[in-house]
Scaffold this active site. Sequence first.
Site, mmCIF file in Angstrom:
data_model
loop_
_atom_site.group_PDB
_atom_site.id
_atom_site.type_symbol
_atom_site.label_atom_id
_atom_site.label_comp_id
_atom_site.label_asym_id
_atom_site.label_seq_id
_atom_site.Cartn_x
_atom_site.Cartn_y
_atom_site.Cartn_z
ATOM 1 N N CYS A 156 -14.554 4.406 -27.755
ATOM 2 C CA CYS A 156 -15.836 5.095 -27.863
ATOM 3 C C CYS A 156 -16.485 5.252 -26.497
ATOM 4 C CB CYS A 156 -16.741 4.347 -28.824
ATOM 5 S SG CYS A 156 -15.965 4.221 -30.435
ATOM 6 N N GLU A 157 -15.878 6.064 -25.674
ATOM 7 C CA GLU A 157 -16.372 6.391 -24.333
ATOM 8 C C GLU A 157 -15.863 7.787 -24.009
ATOM 9 O OE1 GLU A 157 -18.094 4.573 -22.045
ATOM 10 O OE2 GLU A 157 -18.013 2.603 -22.995
ATOM 11 N N GLU A 180 3.779 -6.792 1.296
ATOM 12 C CA GLU A 180 3.163 -7.072 -0.002
ATOM 13 C C GLU A 180 3.137 -5.841 -0.888
ATOM 14 O OE1 GLU A 180 -0.133 -10.265 1.701
ATOM 15 O OE2 GLU A 180 -0.737 -8.206 1.328
ATOM 16 N N TYR A 196 -10.011 5.942 -11.685
ATOM 17 C CA TYR A 196 -9.715 6.590 -10.400
ATOM 18 C C TYR A 196 -9.502 8.091 -10.546
ATOM 19 C CZ TYR A 196 -8.129 1.772 -9.310
ATOM 20 O OH TYR A 196 -8.015 0.418 -9.157
ATOM 21 N N GLY A 200 3.167 -3.572 -4.111
ATOM 22 C CA GLY A 200 2.887 -3.726 -5.542
ATOM 23 C C GLY A 200 3.283 -2.449 -6.257
ATOM 24 N N TYR A 245 -0.761 -1.522 -12.136
ATOM 25 C CA TYR A 245 -2.174 -1.385 -12.470
ATOM 26 C C TYR A 245 -2.333 -0.766 -13.861
ATOM 27 C CZ TYR A 245 -2.178 -2.384 -7.538
ATOM 28 O OH TYR A 245 -1.923 -2.974 -6.326
ATOM 29 N N GLY A 259 0.754 -1.242 0.000
ATOM 30 C CA GLY A 259 0.000 0.000 0.000
ATOM 31 C C GLY A 259 0.784 1.291 0.000
HETATM 32 C C1 PLP Z 1 -3.548 -4.805 -3.817
HETATM 33 C C2 PLP Z 1 -2.962 -5.478 -2.650
HETATM 34 C C3 PLP Z 1 -1.622 -5.251 -2.302
HETATM 35 C C4 PLP Z 1 -0.725 -4.296 -3.048
HETATM 36 O O1 PLP Z 1 -1.084 -2.971 -2.895
HETATM 37 P P1 PLP Z 1 -0.113 -1.818 -3.453
HETATM 38 O O2 PLP Z 1 -0.822 -0.581 -3.126
HETATM 39 O O3 PLP Z 1 0.023 -2.030 -4.918
HETATM 40 O O4 PLP Z 1 1.187 -1.933 -2.741
HETATM 41 C C5 PLP Z 1 -1.105 -5.956 -1.242
HETATM 42 N N1 PLP Z 1 -1.861 -6.828 -0.535
HETATM 43 C C6 PLP Z 1 -3.151 -7.079 -0.846
HETATM 44 C C7 PLP Z 1 -3.915 -8.053 -0.051
HETATM 45 C C8 PLP Z 1 -3.749 -6.408 -1.904
HETATM 46 O O5 PLP Z 1 -5.030 -6.636 -2.192
#
Ligand code: PLP
Length: 417
Positions: free
Chosen positions: A342-343, A273, A316, A275, A371, A239
């Site tokens: 077409c949006e 985690e 978003y 991303g 993403y 996150g």
């Molecule tokens: C989406 C997600 C992440 C990654 O979130 P980021 O903002 O991309 O770091 C990690 N854990 C879970 C369970 C998620 O759903």
Amino acid sequence: MHFFRYKNGELHAEDVPVRELAETYGTPLFVYSHATLLRHFMAYKKAFSDFPHIICFAMKANSNSAIVRLFAKNGGGADVVSGGEIYRALRGGMPSNRIVYAGVGKTEKEIRFALKEKILMFNVESEEELVEIDRIAGLMELKAPVALRVNPDVDPRTHPYISTGLEKHKFGIPIEEAFEYYKLAAKLHNIKVVGIHKHIGSQITQVSPFVDALKKVMALVDKLSRCGVKIKYLDIGGGLGITYKDEEPPMPHDLARGLAPILKNRGLTIITEPGRSITGNAGILVTKVLYLKNTKNKRFLIVDAGMNDLVRPSFYDAYHHILPVIKSMRKTIIADVVGPICESGDFMAKDREVKAVKPGEFLSVMSAGAYGFSMSSNYNSRPRAAEILVKGKEHSLIRKRETYNDLLRGEVIPRFL
Ligand SMILES: *Cc1c(COP(=O)(O)O)cnc(C)c1O
């Protein structure tokens, strides 16, 4: 920090001119920087090096198997949210004992697959799911390793669509009920409690929500420990935000420094985690200007990348920098940068100041590595873009551009037609 920079007025991905890539592979084109990906991944490893840890890359941010391979090779794991992502992770060479599996709607087929492949743990999101995993593990004569995903009811102060850790959200088990669920889990014969998990949202630009959430989780870990439920893995989720426009998000070491006092001397293995913060600024979307369209009140730059390639602006209302691939001294204009779909919601930028461009020239939509492709679709029957990985002077196709034939794959015309 990333490695997309101008050299002699030309945007480069590491040592390769982006124009060359666009001419070689066509547009729209996702280009990723190996050095940037590795740098961001290693920043997490280093930040958490005082603890036993696994950096489980959140595959939904970018699920290309070459990118998964890069993290697997460097000791990383994967955070997956579907059977398809487990499959991709394994195909990318990810050891199954570094895969953690979250998601509110795991099906029997997916649970079986995960059990068969012996993943590290299921991050369980409800009592019903816990009972279902116990049942399936029983049938397979296995013990399912489980963490409960708790919902700490902390506001991450981010976009409502990407915040997940408030009581009103569908994710996780309310933290005040979690103790009861752990007691239930401990009684189920085919469940082995190994961890605890939380993830409060995405694009978070402060450390304090992480600290607040972790404190709540730790109080639960302590209570469990007093009752003989031993937690080995503490999964703090992902996150961390990135700079899209002018945000100044904390770095992984800021996060680790904020959390360290709470984590110290507990013998826990920390799972993170991330991303977006690993791949977001490690990728760009290169697009070609098709037309300049001027109406009485507006200018439109029509480009060949649409919301099917990068949906974040539409979905978003997200901001992405848009840079010319070749720097110019031309005047600045204000325009909507829009795609061919077409949006009316198909735009990359609205009322944006950009240097005047001509049809045929290339633009780079920045921060498109997370993403981006993973949320792309075939809407309007547009073949999905190609993906390229650059390493120094080298570049390699990591996903072919789809063909018209790919669009029809799996379609069947019934006999009665
Ligand atoms: C989406 C997600 C992440 C990654 O979130 P980021 O903002 O991309 O770091 C990690 N854990 C879970 C369970 C998620 O759903």
